[in-house]
Design a protein around this motif. Sequence first.
Motif, mmCIF file in Angstrom:
data_model
loop_
_atom_site.group_PDB
_atom_site.id
_atom_site.type_symbol
_atom_site.label_atom_id
_atom_site.label_comp_id
_atom_site.label_asym_id
_atom_site.label_seq_id
_atom_site.Cartn_x
_atom_site.Cartn_y
_atom_site.Cartn_z
ATOM 1 N N ILE A 345 0.815 -1.213 0.000
ATOM 2 C CA ILE A 345 0.000 0.000 0.000
ATOM 3 C C ILE A 345 0.849 1.263 0.000
ATOM 4 C CG2 ILE A 345 -0.238 0.084 2.514
ATOM 5 C CD1 ILE A 345 -2.924 0.886 -0.151
ATOM 6 N N HIS A 346 2.011 1.252 0.676
ATOM 7 C CA HIS A 346 2.833 2.455 0.721
ATOM 8 C C HIS A 346 3.460 2.768 -0.641
ATOM 9 C CE1 HIS A 346 5.919 -0.672 1.231
ATOM 10 N NE2 HIS A 346 6.774 0.207 0.780
ATOM 11 N N VAL A 347 3.543 1.753 -1.512
ATOM 12 C CA VAL A 347 4.047 1.968 -2.868
ATOM 13 C C VAL A 347 2.907 2.365 -3.802
ATOM 14 C CG1 VAL A 347 5.172 0.868 -4.843
ATOM 15 C CG2 VAL A 347 5.937 0.345 -2.519
ATOM 16 N N ILE A 348 1.734 1.831 -3.549
ATOM 17 C CA ILE A 348 0.600 2.038 -4.450
ATOM 18 C C ILE A 348 -0.072 3.386 -4.234
ATOM 19 C CG2 ILE A 348 -1.703 1.155 -5.027
ATOM 20 C CD1 ILE A 348 -0.564 -1.664 -4.359
ATOM 21 N N LYS A 349 -0.166 3.834 -2.980
ATOM 22 C CA LYS A 349 -0.904 5.067 -2.685
ATOM 23 C C LYS A 349 -0.403 6.276 -3.470
ATOM 24 C CE LYS A 349 -3.600 5.452 1.482
ATOM 25 N NZ LYS A 349 -3.732 6.069 2.814
ATOM 26 N N PRO A 350 0.919 6.478 -3.607
ATOM 27 C CA PRO A 350 1.370 7.644 -4.375
ATOM 28 C C PRO A 350 0.984 7.601 -5.854
ATOM 29 C CG PRO A 350 3.136 6.814 -2.962
ATOM 30 C CD PRO A 350 2.043 5.792 -2.932
ATOM 31 N N VAL A 351 0.645 6.427 -6.354
ATOM 32 C CA VAL A 351 0.321 6.288 -7.776
ATOM 33 C C VAL A 351 -1.167 6.507 -8.029
ATOM 34 C CG1 VAL A 351 0.435 4.695 -9.746
ATOM 35 C CG2 VAL A 351 2.261 4.705 -8.071
ATOM 36 N N LEU A 352 -1.999 6.390 -6.992
ATOM 37 C CA LEU A 352 -3.444 6.474 -7.177
ATOM 38 C C LEU A 352 -3.906 7.793 -7.804
ATOM 39 C CD1 LEU A 352 -4.878 4.676 -4.011
ATOM 40 C CD2 LEU A 352 -4.742 3.836 -6.363
ATOM 41 N N PRO A 353 -3.264 8.933 -7.505
ATOM 42 C CA PRO A 353 -3.693 10.166 -8.204
ATOM 43 C C PRO A 353 -3.641 10.058 -9.722
ATOM 44 C CG PRO A 353 -2.322 10.734 -6.320
ATOM 45 C CD PRO A 353 -2.267 9.243 -6.449
ATOM 46 N N LYS A 354 -2.754 9.205 -10.246
ATOM 47 C CA LYS A 354 -2.704 9.019 -11.699
ATOM 48 C C LYS A 354 -3.981 8.384 -12.225
ATOM 49 C CE LYS A 354 2.328 8.723 -12.165
ATOM 50 N NZ LYS A 354 2.451 9.936 -13.020
ATOM 51 N N LEU A 355 -4.683 7.660 -11.344
ATOM 52 C CA LEU A 355 -5.960 7.072 -11.748
ATOM 53 C C LEU A 355 -6.983 8.169 -12.018
ATOM 54 C CD1 LEU A 355 -7.680 4.624 -12.266
ATOM 55 C CD2 LEU A 355 -7.977 4.326 -9.805
ATOM 56 N N ASN A 356 -6.940 9.240 -11.224
ATOM 57 C CA ASN A 356 -7.812 10.385 -11.501
ATOM 58 C C ASN A 356 -7.480 11.006 -12.855
ATOM 59 O OD1 ASN A 356 -9.035 10.085 -8.967
ATOM 60 N ND2 ASN A 356 -7.501 11.398 -7.981
ATOM 61 N N ASN A 357 -6.182 11.057 -13.162
ATOM 62 C CA ASN A 357 -5.773 11.603 -14.458
ATOM 63 C C ASN A 357 -6.301 10.762 -15.617
ATOM 64 O OD1 ASN A 357 -4.352 13.567 -13.073
ATOM 65 N ND2 ASN A 357 -2.403 12.465 -13.189
ATOM 66 N N LEU A 358 -6.360 9.450 -15.412
ATOM 67 C CA LEU A 358 -6.886 8.580 -16.463
ATOM 68 C C LEU A 358 -8.326 8.940 -16.799
ATOM 69 C CD1 LEU A 358 -5.542 4.998 -15.612
ATOM 70 C CD2 LEU A 358 -4.623 6.656 -17.227
ATOM 71 N N PHE A 359 -9.114 9.223 -15.766
ATOM 72 C CA PHE A 359 -10.508 9.589 -16.022
ATOM 73 C C PHE A 359 -10.603 10.930 -16.738
ATOM 74 C CE2 PHE A 359 -11.455 6.278 -12.937
ATOM 75 C CZ PHE A 359 -12.629 5.749 -13.449
ATOM 76 N N GLU A 360 -9.684 11.836 -16.463
ATOM 77 C CA GLU A 360 -9.688 13.121 -17.160
ATOM 78 C C GLU A 360 -9.420 12.926 -18.648
ATOM 79 O OE1 GLU A 360 -6.866 15.597 -15.230
ATOM 80 O OE2 GLU A 360 -7.953 15.642 -13.315
ATOM 81 N N TYR A 361 -8.507 11.999 -18.959
ATOM 82 C CA TYR A 361 -8.239 11.692 -20.365
ATOM 83 C C TYR A 361 -9.402 10.934 -21.006
ATOM 84 C CZ TYR A 361 -3.252 12.922 -20.063
ATOM 85 O OH TYR A 361 -2.062 13.593 -19.919
ATOM 86 N N ALA A 362 -10.080 10.113 -20.221
ATOM 87 C CA ALA A 362 -11.017 9.143 -20.779
ATOM 88 C C ALA A 362 -12.407 9.701 -21.052
ATOM 89 C CB ALA A 362 -11.140 7.937 -19.842
ATOM 90 N N VAL A 363 -12.781 10.784 -20.381
ATOM 91 C CA VAL A 363 -14.139 11.316 -20.500
ATOM 92 C C VAL A 363 -14.103 12.675 -21.185
ATOM 93 C CG1 VAL A 363 -16.196 12.058 -19.243
ATOM 94 C CG2 VAL A 363 -14.891 10.072 -18.450
ATOM 95 N N SER A 364 -14.934 12.831 -22.190
ATOM 96 C CA SER A 364 -15.079 14.116 -22.863
ATOM 97 C C SER A 364 -16.214 14.878 -22.187
ATOM 98 C CB SER A 364 -15.382 13.915 -24.347
ATOM 99 O OG SER A 364 -15.728 15.138 -24.958
ATOM 100 N N GLU A 365 -15.868 15.892 -21.397
ATOM 101 C CA GLU A 365 -16.900 16.662 -20.705
ATOM 102 C C GLU A 365 -17.733 17.475 -21.698
ATOM 103 O OE1 GLU A 365 -15.132 19.022 -17.698
ATOM 104 O OE2 GLU A 365 -14.386 17.284 -16.537
ATOM 105 N N GLU A 366 -17.119 17.833 -22.805
ATOM 106 C CA GLU A 366 -17.844 18.632 -23.801
ATOM 107 C C GLU A 366 -18.958 17.820 -24.445
ATOM 108 O OE1 GLU A 366 -16.941 20.931 -28.036
ATOM 109 O OE2 GLU A 366 -15.293 20.159 -26.819
ATOM 110 N N ASN A 367 -18.665 16.569 -24.779
ATOM 111 C CA ASN A 367 -19.653 15.724 -25.453
ATOM 112 C C ASN A 367 -20.351 14.750 -24.507
ATOM 113 O OD1 ASN A 367 -18.972 16.848 -27.987
ATOM 114 N ND2 ASN A 367 -17.222 15.449 -28.151
ATOM 115 N N GLY A 368 -19.856 14.650 -23.269
ATOM 116 C CA GLY A 368 -20.481 13.752 -22.303
ATOM 117 C C GLY A 368 -20.396 12.294 -22.711
#
Length: 447
Positions: A345-368
Amino acid sequence: MEWVLADALLAQSRDPRALLGALCRGEASAERVETLRFLLQRLEDQEASGAGGAGALPEAAREVAAGYLVPLLRSLRGRPAGGADPGSPARQRQRLLRAAGAALRSCARLAGGPQLAAALAEEALRDLVAVGPAPGLEGASEAAVEVLAAVGPCLRPHEDAALLERVAQAALGLALGGDEAGPAEDAAALVAGRLLPALGQCGGAALRAVWGGLVAPGAPSGPGRVGPQLLVLSALAEKLLPEPGEVRALAAREAGPDARRCWRFWRTVQAGLAQAEDALTRKRARYLLQRAVEVSAELGAECACAPQEGTGPSLFWWSEKKKDELLKFWENYILIMETLQGNQIHVIKPVLPKLNNLFEYAVSEENGCWLFHPSWHLCIYKRMFESENKILTKEGITHFLELYETRVLPFSPDISEFIVGPLMDALSESSLYSRWFPVKVYSEDNK
């Protein structure tokens, strides 16, 4: 040193036939057969450069194959398969097998026609089909695989297409049958490590037969088949996911399958990433994903693979205009998956914010709508839920619920199925509710 030895032997004898005959006499040690292999390969080089000139060489090659190498391989069939100790008799036998197989390949090329290769392949295929992964007969299977791996690339793509298809079907059957420990697993590893790469060199009928057996509508599927399927796909990755230079070479001969355009391929990779119990299977899935991304970036051509249901975003797509964004997305994705492999967990936790970045790339807010298929994100959560570390499971649940609460995600049947399936199963884990695993309770008051 090997070529120096071969050149010294050829310099001492003007008659390669006599030299080959001398090497075929005496005890069949690994050193003797390896020397024979070096000599035959040197003769191949001389023939290719036009410096051979020995008219009796094709006949001599046939004599070495029929009178020495084939009887030698038959005598090795009843002995135990190779072991781990380099000095063990079983390991020496494996060394002898490899040398004899390579020498047999040279004989098939020097024989002056396709008949020898076809005859050797037919006999070895009969042995492989008859023996299979039967306990106690691993040595016979190994010998047959070595012969087929040696002479398979010497078969003609069109004239021997039917034979190549039968060899490919037998190899695929053994490779996919290795879902249980024991002789079947050993046979699958042997076929994937030795025979399938050799068949990949043949292209054409052999490659289509293996690919068709993997992705045909009636092909066996299920969680227990993912490991063997990824084993086969990894063994043929260089042909199913070819690099630019290889693509041009294939196009000059015959177009092969492109795994990136097949939804079954991607669902198998996702199953390996998310649900495979053993680390090696998950590593193979990551390797296939990474190679597909690298190949797509190098090719630079448009590519898309629609999901089975035919609606929603592609399971995988590539556009040269979006190359930088795509590379960034997949680099982060693969990094997260590699980090989850550690279960710390101490290695994985710092990487979890990148998961939020994935959703930013994956979803088009303009087109929904989803730009990347949501099943890729769900693989990450499923992997966290499957972890032996329950703290990581708790982190995965918390992260998904927070995401679901704070972001407006486009509708997706995959997410709906995930919520009522894997998420509910994870929430039912009683250990998460002990004092050691506090879990935030979500209600209308929290929103």
